[in-house]
Design a protein around this motif. Structure first.
Motif, PDB file in Angstrom:
ATOM      1  N   LEU A 124      -2.400   1.363   2.137  1.00  0.00           N
ATOM      2  CA  LEU A 124      -3.345   0.355   1.651  1.00  0.00           C
ATOM      3  C   LEU A 124      -4.643   1.002   1.175  1.00  0.00           C
ATOM      4  O   LEU A 124      -5.194   1.868   1.860  1.00  0.00           O
ATOM      5  N   PHE A 125      -5.120   0.601   0.038  1.00  0.00           N
ATOM      6  CA  PHE A 125      -6.348   1.203  -0.498  1.00  0.00           C
ATOM      7  C   PHE A 125      -7.130   0.245  -1.387  1.00  0.00           C
ATOM      8  O   PHE A 125      -8.317   0.456  -1.638  1.00  0.00           O
ATOM      9  N   ALA A 126      -6.485  -0.810  -1.898  1.00  0.00           N
ATOM     10  CA  ALA A 126      -7.108  -1.631  -2.942  1.00  0.00           C
ATOM     11  C   ALA A 126      -8.245  -2.472  -2.382  1.00  0.00           C
ATOM     12  O   ALA A 126      -8.426  -2.584  -1.170  1.00  0.00           O
ATOM     13  N   ARG A 127      -9.006  -3.106  -3.295  1.00  0.00           N
ATOM     14  CA  ARG A 127     -10.197  -3.847  -2.868  1.00  0.00           C
ATOM     15  C   ARG A 127      -9.840  -5.182  -2.232  1.00  0.00           C
ATOM     16  O   ARG A 127     -10.664  -5.803  -1.561  1.00  0.00           O
ATOM     17  N   SER A 128      -8.619  -5.675  -2.496  1.00  0.00           N
ATOM     18  CA  SER A 128      -8.213  -6.950  -1.904  1.00  0.00           C
ATOM     19  C   SER A 128      -6.702  -6.934  -1.655  1.00  0.00           C
ATOM     20  O   SER A 128      -5.972  -6.108  -2.235  1.00  0.00           O
ATOM     21  N   LEU A 185      -1.022  -6.035  -3.640  1.00  0.00           N
ATOM     22  CA  LEU A 185       0.328  -6.503  -3.967  1.00  0.00           C
ATOM     23  C   LEU A 185       0.664  -6.253  -5.441  1.00  0.00           C
ATOM     24  O   LEU A 185       1.830  -6.153  -5.804  1.00  0.00           O
ATOM     25  N   GLU A 186      -0.374  -6.141  -6.276  1.00  0.00           N
ATOM     26  CA  GLU A 186      -0.142  -5.932  -7.715  1.00  0.00           C
ATOM     27  C   GLU A 186       0.149  -4.463  -8.040  1.00  0.00           C
ATOM     28  O   GLU A 186       0.718  -4.156  -9.085  1.00  0.00           O
ATOM     29  N   GLU A 217      -8.056 -12.623  -0.754  1.00  0.00           N
ATOM     30  CA  GLU A 217      -9.237 -11.992  -1.352  1.00  0.00           C
ATOM     31  C   GLU A 217      -9.890 -10.989  -0.410  1.00  0.00           C
ATOM     32  O   GLU A 217     -10.865 -10.338  -0.777  1.00  0.00           O
ATOM     33  N   GLU A 218      -9.391 -10.902   0.803  1.00  0.00           N
ATOM     34  CA  GLU A 218      -9.984  -9.987   1.796  1.00  0.00           C
ATOM     35  C   GLU A 218      -9.603  -8.538   1.483  1.00  0.00           C
ATOM     36  O   GLU A 218      -8.564  -8.269   0.877  1.00  0.00           O
TER      37      GLU A 218
END
Lengths: 295, 297
Positions: free
Chosen positions: A103-107, A112-113, A144-145
């Motif tokens: 996991l690394f993304a901002r949300s 998931l994208e 959005e978290e």
């Protein structure tokens, strides 16, 4: 969720492992010592064995993370030795044990994208897949978290969902239920059933025998870098000698059934529900065995 | 997949003579190397030290990882030489030996470039040999014997012990991201790879500090060590001989005004010119390759 999208060569098995050996680059550790394994499309397979028996090494051959030092691994008709992990990612999804490793993304939504975008899924379809996954995994409240701000069990679900959105035809789970609460384990359980209905091939490496007893159709037992048993969960878990030899423990329901109802001609229960059904039937004076699935 | 090979700055297990040398003796040699390297401008001494450190590698069975670790010297060395040849870091007057386009090539610039590079090469090689042949716990025990403050000593040992752990972690994270179709290299790989590494590192350090405090870290009293390090006569001999050589050469060098041979060794103009071209081209090549990888998707 819809069925899987990766291209599958006609007539090819999902996974074909022939005499695969793997020796780690240091040359000192033999992790696989000649493994043959054939998995058909749509099978739900569990791999069990003690730590160090070669389970994770075997599954890492499926998506090309490791290449066999000898022997062949063919997945959906594609020989992994000539393909990169990125190329195999469209065929094989790999859910790592620790979600923090991916996991690394901002949300959560962006997380998931990531996978579908890497394998070239069109934007419209990515949105649809992500919406599907958010609904199935119950992630709407945290979409959005930031992934690191949600609890560990939810983070685990995000990790699994991030692979599911890639919709590979083969999905590998490495210890999916480790450290999870009942709610998350139930979702993982439901996911496996859903994947089975959709025809996705699932390989689940786990020490969680009740989980495997509940969902898999076939259990492969590994010991000392080799496959030593490959049968239905009922056959494997009822084999006391095999369980003892591999230092594994059958699900409690199976053990209770083996000590109580089986000597009286009853069936080998795999789950608490099966055991409860049998006990209820006997208490009601019916000698008939409860309904069982073929597993 | 061997991250150990990718970032070879950790103990390479072995049973060689150098592995068995007492860590304090090794520390004496590393400190001696650094002191002498910065006390002299004699390139024979500097490159002799570098060669000696390099020759220890095959004896310890760490040649391959040492060479990988020393790769960092390629951009450092090439940029250092190229810049020193056209702009020496010493007082003028400089001796021009050739020109190239708008650049004047100075012979003494090459000499001082070689001095600076020799210091770095010698110090780095001996330090790498020491790290690759010393168990962090042995180093910890030895430094404790030298009365190094416990907390400081623990921090140093912990840092060395965590390096292979993080190397393994990086390997797992790269595998996880590649499994999601991420390109294995390039700028696009930086965020997906390094966010989990940094978050994991912070979490690990937090857990470690809680774990240490809960087991009485920081309490008063004498500390003991599970691992015991013996000092054999050979360790003493090697340490004393090493210290004598380094102290002796340092004193001689300082007395001789850093023993510079800049006015004795005269490099031919063509040689300096070609060395400048090779160094500049190598450094430019490193930059170009890095940029290509950085922006390649």
């Amino acid at each position: 969720m819809t069925s899987t999208d990766s291209t599958v060569e006609r007539g090819a098995r999902a996974i074909d492992v022939s005499d695969a050996h793997y020796v780690y680059p240091t040359g000192h550790v033999v992790a696989l010592g000649g493994v043959d394994l054939h998995v058909e499309h749509g099978e739900i397979l569990g791999i069990i064995g003690q730590n160090g028996s070669g389970k994770t090494t075997l599954t890492k051959l499926f998506n090309g993370l490791l290449k066999p030092t000898s022997g062949t691994v063919v997945v959906n008709g594609v020989d992994t030795s000539g393909h990169t992990v990125q190329q195999m990612a469209a065929h094989v999804g790999y859910v790592f044990q620790n979600p923090n490793h991916q996991l690394f993304a901002r949300s959560v939504e962006a997380e998931l994208e990531f996978g579908p975008r890497n394998i070239g899924v069109p934007e419209e379809e990515i949105k649809e897949r992500v919406a599907d996954a958010i609904e199935f995994f119950g992630l709407a409240d945290v979409a959005e978290e930031h992934p690191y701000r949600v609890s560990f069990p939810i983070r685990k679900l995000v990790g699994i969902a991030s692979i599911v959105t890639m919709r590979p035809s083969i999905l590998i789970f490495d210890e999916p239920s480790t450290g999870q609460d009942h709610h998350t384990t139930k979702i993982i359980n439901d996911l496996m059933r859903r994947l089975r209905e959709q025809g996705t091939t699932v390989v689940c490496v786990s020490h969680d025998m009740p989980l495997l007893a509940d969902v898999v159709e076939r259990v492969v037992v590994m010991k000392d870098t080799m496959i030593i048993a490959d049968a239905s969960p009922r056959e494997v878990f009822a084999d006391k000698a095999l369980m003892a030899r591999t230092n594994l423990q059958a699900p409690q329901s199976t053990e209770i059934a083996l000590k109580t109802v089986v000597p009286r001609g009853g069936p080998i229960a795999l789950t608490p529900h099966e055991l409860a059904d049998d006990i209820s039937a006997r208490l009601a004076g019916k000698a008939t065995a409860p309904q069982q699935t073929v597993r | 997949m061997s991250m150990q090979a990718a970032l070879p700055v950790a103990l390479i297990p072995g049973n060689s003579f150098i592995h068995k040398v007492n860590p304090i003796t090794k520390i004496v040699w590393v400190i001696g190397y650094i002191v002498l390297a910065f006390s002299t401008q004699n390139i024979y001494i500097l490159y002799g030290m570098a060669l000696f450190a390099f020759l220890l590698a095959p004896l310890a069975g760490v040649t391959k990882p040492l060479l990988k670790g020393a790769l960092i010297l390629v951009p450092i060395g090439s940029s250092l030489l190229a810049l020193q040849i056209i702009a020496p870091a010493v007082e003028q007057p400089w001796t021009p030996v050739a020109s190239l386009g708008g650049f004047t090539i100075y012979g003494d610039g090459l000499y001082y470039g070689l001095v600076l590079l020799g210091r770095i090469v010698a110090s780095l090689l001996i330090a790498l040999v020491m790290v690759m042949t010393t168990h962090p716990s042995d180093l910890f025990t030895s430094l404790a014997k030298l009365k190094m403050p416990y907390t400081l000593n623990f921090m140093l040992a912990m840092t060395l012990q965590l390096i292979p752990v993080f190397q393994r972690e990086v390997g797992i994270i790269m595998s996880a991201q590649k499994s999601r179709g991420m390109k294995g290299s390039g700028f696009a790989a930086v965020l997906p790879s390094f966010v989990p590494v940094f978050v994991g590192a912070i979490e690990r350090v937090q857990q470690l500090s809680i774990s240490l405090e809960s087991r009485g870290f920081g309490s008063d009293g004498m500390k003991t060590s599970f691992r015991q390090v013996r000092s054999r006569p050979s360790d003493w001999i090697i340490g004393i001989v090493g210290a004598a050589i380094f102290i002796g050469l340092s004193i001689i060098s300082i007395m001789k005004g850093l023993w510079s041979l800049a006015h004795v060794i005269v490099f031919p103009g063509t040689f300096v010119l070609w060395l400048f071209i090779i160094a500049a081209a190598t450094f430019a090549g490193v930059i170009i390759v890095t940029l290509i990888y950085a922006f390649k998707k």
